[in-house]
Design a protein around this motif. Structure first.
Motif, PDB file in Angstrom:
ATOM      1  N   VAL A 127     -27.619 -19.449 -18.846  1.00 56.75           N
ATOM      2  CA  VAL A 127     -27.412 -19.807 -17.442  1.00 56.75           C
ATOM      3  C   VAL A 127     -25.999 -20.341 -17.253  1.00 56.75           C
ATOM      4  CG1 VAL A 127     -28.194 -21.259 -15.535  1.00 56.75           C
ATOM      5  CG2 VAL A 127     -29.860 -20.339 -17.178  1.00 56.75           C
ATOM      6  N   ILE A 128     -25.315 -19.809 -16.241  1.00 60.11           N
ATOM      7  CA  ILE A 128     -24.006 -20.334 -15.854  1.00 60.11           C
ATOM      8  C   ILE A 128     -24.114 -20.892 -14.445  1.00 60.11           C
ATOM      9  CG2 ILE A 128     -21.556 -19.849 -15.554  1.00 60.11           C
ATOM     10  CD1 ILE A 128     -21.883 -17.431 -17.380  1.00 60.11           C
ATOM     11  N   VAL A 129     -24.033 -22.211 -14.317  1.00 61.10           N
ATOM     12  CA  VAL A 129     -24.013 -22.867 -13.011  1.00 61.10           C
ATOM     13  C   VAL A 129     -22.571 -22.829 -12.507  1.00 61.10           C
ATOM     14  CG1 VAL A 129     -24.373 -25.033 -11.772  1.00 61.10           C
ATOM     15  CG2 VAL A 129     -25.967 -24.350 -13.588  1.00 61.10           C
ATOM     16  N   VAL A 130     -22.369 -22.345 -11.270  1.00 66.47           N
ATOM     17  CA  VAL A 130     -21.009 -22.181 -10.755  1.00 66.47           C
ATOM     18  C   VAL A 130     -20.813 -22.971  -9.466  1.00 66.47           C
ATOM     19  CG1 VAL A 130     -20.633 -19.948 -11.849  1.00 66.47           C
ATOM     20  CG2 VAL A 130     -21.611 -20.014  -9.577  1.00 66.47           C
ATOM     21  N   ASP A 131     -19.679 -23.663  -9.395  1.00 66.31           N
ATOM     22  CA  ASP A 131     -19.285 -24.428  -8.220  1.00 66.31           C
ATOM     23  C   ASP A 131     -17.768 -24.600  -8.300  1.00 66.31           C
ATOM     24  OD1 ASP A 131     -19.443 -25.870  -5.897  1.00 66.31           O
ATOM     25  OD2 ASP A 131     -20.495 -27.588  -6.736  1.00 66.31           O
ATOM     26  N   PRO A 132     -17.029 -24.266  -7.246  1.00 66.45           N
ATOM     27  CA  PRO A 132     -15.574 -24.330  -7.360  1.00 66.45           C
ATOM     28  C   PRO A 132     -15.026 -25.697  -7.730  1.00 66.45           C
ATOM     29  CG  PRO A 132     -16.199 -23.083  -5.412  1.00 66.45           C
ATOM     30  CD  PRO A 132     -17.457 -23.703  -5.964  1.00 66.45           C
ATOM     31  N   MET A 133     -15.637 -26.766  -7.213  1.00 68.44           N
ATOM     32  CA  MET A 133     -15.077 -28.101  -7.381  1.00 68.44           C
ATOM     33  C   MET A 133     -16.010 -28.995  -8.190  1.00 68.44           C
ATOM     34  SD  MET A 133     -12.464 -27.401  -5.556  1.00 68.44           S
ATOM     35  CE  MET A 133     -11.617 -28.968  -5.380  1.00 68.44           C
ATOM     36  N   LEU A 134     -15.461 -29.679  -9.172  1.00 61.11           N
ATOM     37  CA  LEU A 134     -16.194 -30.704  -9.913  1.00 61.11           C
ATOM     38  C   LEU A 134     -15.508 -32.027  -9.601  1.00 61.11           C
ATOM     39  CD1 LEU A 134     -18.310 -31.624 -11.938  1.00 61.11           C
ATOM     40  CD2 LEU A 134     -16.776 -30.926 -13.783  1.00 61.11           C
ATOM     41  N   ALA A 135     -15.952 -32.672  -8.528  1.00 65.24           N
ATOM     42  CA  ALA A 135     -15.289 -33.883  -8.021  1.00 65.24           C
ATOM     43  C   ALA A 135     -15.937 -35.135  -8.630  1.00 65.24           C
ATOM     44  CB  ALA A 135     -15.334 -33.904  -6.498  1.00 65.24           C
ATOM     45  N   ILE A 184      -7.882 -29.493 -14.825  1.00 67.12           N
ATOM     46  CA  ILE A 184      -8.366 -30.860 -14.621  1.00 67.12           C
ATOM     47  C   ILE A 184      -7.245 -31.622 -13.925  1.00 67.12           C
ATOM     48  CG2 ILE A 184      -9.165 -32.995 -15.688  1.00 67.12           C
ATOM     49  CD1 ILE A 184     -10.327 -31.375 -17.956  1.00 67.12           C
ATOM     50  N   ASP A 185      -7.520 -32.089 -12.710  1.00 62.86           N
ATOM     51  CA  ASP A 185      -6.497 -32.731 -11.889  1.00 62.86           C
ATOM     52  C   ASP A 185      -6.424 -34.237 -12.151  1.00 62.86           C
ATOM     53  OD1 ASP A 185      -5.901 -30.264 -10.923  1.00 62.86           O
ATOM     54  OD2 ASP A 185      -6.372 -30.699  -8.827  1.00 62.86           O
ATOM     55  N   GLU A 186      -5.620 -34.916 -11.316  1.00 62.21           N
ATOM     56  CA  GLU A 186      -5.335 -36.336 -11.543  1.00 62.21           C
ATOM     57  C   GLU A 186      -6.554 -37.222 -11.348  1.00 62.21           C
ATOM     58  OE1 GLU A 186      -2.200 -37.228  -8.828  1.00 62.21           O
ATOM     59  OE2 GLU A 186      -0.913 -35.609  -9.584  1.00 62.21           O
ATOM     60  N   GLY A 187      -7.325 -36.964 -10.304  1.00 60.10           N
ATOM     61  CA  GLY A 187      -8.462 -37.826 -10.015  1.00 60.10           C
ATOM     62  C   GLY A 187      -8.955 -37.627  -8.598  1.00 60.10           C
ATOM     63  N   LEU A 188      -9.670 -38.618  -8.082  1.00 61.42           N
ATOM     64  CA  LEU A 188     -10.252 -38.555  -6.738  1.00 61.42           C
ATOM     65  C   LEU A 188      -9.552 -39.534  -5.807  1.00 61.42           C
ATOM     66  CD1 LEU A 188     -14.045 -38.598  -7.713  1.00 61.42           C
ATOM     67  CD2 LEU A 188     -12.644 -36.591  -7.199  1.00 61.42           C
ATOM     68  N   ASN A 189      -9.468 -39.144  -4.512  1.00 60.42           N
ATOM     69  CA  ASN A 189      -8.958 -40.103  -3.533  1.00 60.42           C
ATOM     70  C   ASN A 189     -10.110 -40.933  -2.975  1.00 60.42           C
ATOM     71  OD1 ASN A 189     -10.253 -38.504  -1.621  1.00 60.42           O
ATOM     72  ND2 ASN A 189      -8.374 -37.573  -0.831  1.00 60.42           N
ATOM     73  N   ASP A 190      -9.825 -41.744  -1.975  1.00 64.22           N
ATOM     74  CA  ASP A 190     -10.839 -42.648  -1.423  1.00 64.22           C
ATOM     75  C   ASP A 190     -11.991 -41.915  -0.744  1.00 64.22           C
ATOM     76  OD1 ASP A 190      -9.345 -44.765  -2.322  1.00 64.22           O
ATOM     77  OD2 ASP A 190      -8.354 -45.131  -0.397  1.00 64.22           O
ATOM     78  N   HIS A 191     -11.779 -40.641  -0.391  1.00 65.44           N
ATOM     79  CA  HIS A 191     -12.821 -39.853   0.267  1.00 65.44           C
ATOM     80  C   HIS A 191     -13.571 -38.954  -0.716  1.00 65.44           C
ATOM     81  CE1 HIS A 191     -11.340 -41.153   4.187  1.00 65.44           C
ATOM     82  NE2 HIS A 191     -10.118 -40.836   3.796  1.00 65.44           N
ATOM     83  N   GLY A 192     -13.275 -39.088  -1.997  1.00 68.56           N
ATOM     84  CA  GLY A 192     -13.959 -38.284  -3.001  1.00 68.56           C
ATOM     85  C   GLY A 192     -13.407 -36.887  -3.157  1.00 68.56           C
ATOM     86  N   TYR A 193     -12.226 -36.618  -2.611  1.00 68.00           N
ATOM     87  CA  TYR A 193     -11.582 -35.312  -2.771  1.00 68.00           C
ATOM     88  C   TYR A 193     -10.721 -35.315  -4.031  1.00 68.00           C
ATOM     89  CZ  TYR A 193     -12.868 -33.380   1.788  1.00 68.00           C
ATOM     90  OH  TYR A 193     -13.564 -32.870   2.849  1.00 68.00           O
TER      91      TYR A 193
END
Length: 209
Positions: A127-135, A184-193
């Protein structure tokens, strides 16, 4: 412990740059997401087991190889995960497709499952679960839990862009699941983006706000 794989293939990284750009329109964004998903699927299926067989060519009998045993199941997380499915199916047209729908409870902010339909014999499939964003990782962890609760044993997670917080969340909840990302990006902002991220993948895929 499941491993985190950052797929650094030049074509993936090149196309991801255009996916990130705010000037990329809906049509091009959708096409690029499908293309990157297909390229990522090529990498994620690299270790599928093969068995020897033979086929008759126009000239002679040839010893060849085919994928052994388990068949694949793709499980997009609604709605943004739908944008990755067609790209993967272009590469693996025989894969079966399930769906997991989640929403965030406004009070607890926890993901709530509202829909889950999976292919038959899910316990026998990769099984491959797919979702563009892993926030934050909450939805991804819940989606993996949903497929496991219905019998899935071999599960991988594929995302375009991840935040370290999301990776950590999934690893803690599902230490047996390998995670495949393009960045893998820097992190999340205050809105969870995710920062710098690529904005809201669902809105950009479907032209909504």
């Amino acid at each position: 412990m499941g491993q985190v794989h950052v797929l650094s293939h030049p074509l993936i990284q090149h196309k991801l740059s255009y996916i990130r750009s705010e000037t990329t329109g809906t049509k091009e964004f959708r096409e690029l997401v499908q293309e990157v998903a297909m390229l990522m699927a090529y990498e994620i299926t690299r270790d599928l087991p093969l068995i020897e067989t033979s086929v008759k060519t126009p000239v002679a009998l040839a010893k060849t190889k085919v994928i052994e045993g388990k068949t694949l199941a793709l499980v997009p997380v609604l709605r943004a995960g739908l944008g990755m499915v067609d790209g993967i199916l272009n590469l693996i047209p025989n894969a079966k497709v399930g769906h997991v729908g989640l929403y965030r409870d406004p009070d607890s902010l926890m993901p709530v499952e509202y829909y889950c339909k999976l292919p038959q014999h899910i316990e026998e499939r990769d099984v491959i679960v797919v979702d563009p964003m892993l926030a934050t990782g909450g939805s991804a962890a819940a989606a993996v839990s949903a497929v496991k609760a219905r019998g899935a044993v071999s599960v991988k997670l594929m995302c375009l862009v991840a935040a370290p917080e999301g990776v950590e969340k999934v690893q803690k909840a599902h230490p047996d699941v390998d995670i495949y990302v393009a960045a893998i990006d820097e992190g999340l902002n205050d809105h969870g983006y995710i920062v710098p991220g690529l904005g809201d993948a669902g809105d950009r895929l479907f032209g909504t706000r």
